[in-house]
Design an enzyme around this catalytic site. Structure first.
Site, PDB file in Angstrom:
ATOM      1  N   GLY A 155     -16.346   8.124  -3.888  1.00  0.00           N
ATOM      2  CA  GLY A 155     -15.499   8.761  -4.901  1.00  0.00           C
ATOM      3  C   GLY A 155     -14.697   9.918  -4.326  1.00  0.00           C
ATOM      4  O   GLY A 155     -13.513  10.092  -4.647  1.00  0.00           O
ATOM      5  N   CYS A 156     -15.325  10.705  -3.487  1.00  0.00           N
ATOM      6  CA  CYS A 156     -14.641  11.866  -2.898  1.00  0.00           C
ATOM      7  C   CYS A 156     -13.556  11.432  -1.920  1.00  0.00           C
ATOM      8  O   CYS A 156     -12.504  12.065  -1.835  1.00  0.00           O
ATOM      9  CB  CYS A 156     -15.661  12.786  -2.228  1.00  0.00           C
ATOM     10  SG  CYS A 156     -16.828  13.487  -3.427  1.00  0.00           S
TER      11      CYS A 156
END
Length: 158
Positions: free
Chosen positions: A49-50
């Site tokens: 996600g990051c």
């Protein structure tokens, strides 16, 4: 996910910060006085996600810069991890180390998280836009990394 500190709103004065970047230089809010800043918090470098969110900022950086915005990413990672993340993903904006989450707490971006059966405290994905006068014009919590920058652009760019 719930924050353990008070969440900020548009119109609030952005809390001061002084952090170390990926190159181990000191970076402070005051360095950006008179400029517009997008300050986003993310939980951990090099995670799916990051990485999605960081690459989204990377891919939109020229449009954001053309509109006068500086982008700063903040995570609890150490500078060495941030340096590797930036190199692996071709990130050209500053990544700041908030080891211990002091600045995340000041922005209301630190709180309870759940991963499967485990509950723990950590940095919450959130984004803030700081105006030239140091006030927030945008504060968003529990950000979905997928498509976040496109949603942010509709708010920021004409």
């Amino acid at each position: 996910m719930t924050a353990t500190t008070t969440q900020l709103r548009a119109g609030d004065i952005a809390p001061d910060f002084t952090l170390t970047d990926a190159e181990e230089r000191t970076v402070s809010k005051s360095d950006f006085a008179g400029r517009k800043v997008i300050l986003y918090f993310y939980p951990k470098a090099s995670t799916p996600g990051c990485t999605t969110e960081a690459c989204d900022f990377r891919d939109n950086l020229s449009a954001l810069a053309a509109a006068g915005f500086e982008v700063l990413g903040v995570s609890p990672d150490d500078p060495e991890s941030l340096r590797a993340f930036a190199a692996d993903e071709g990130l050209t904006f500053s990544l700041l180390s908030d080891y211990g989450g002091v600045v995340a707490r000041a922005y209301g971006s630190y709180g309870q998280k759940t991963d499967g059966e485990h509950t723990f405290q950590g940095t919450l994905r959130s984004t803030f836009v700081i105006a030239e006068d140091g006030r927030l014009t945008h504060a968003e919590y529990n950000v979905d990394a997928q498509g976040h920058v496109a949603r942010l652009r509709t708010h920021l760019l004409p």
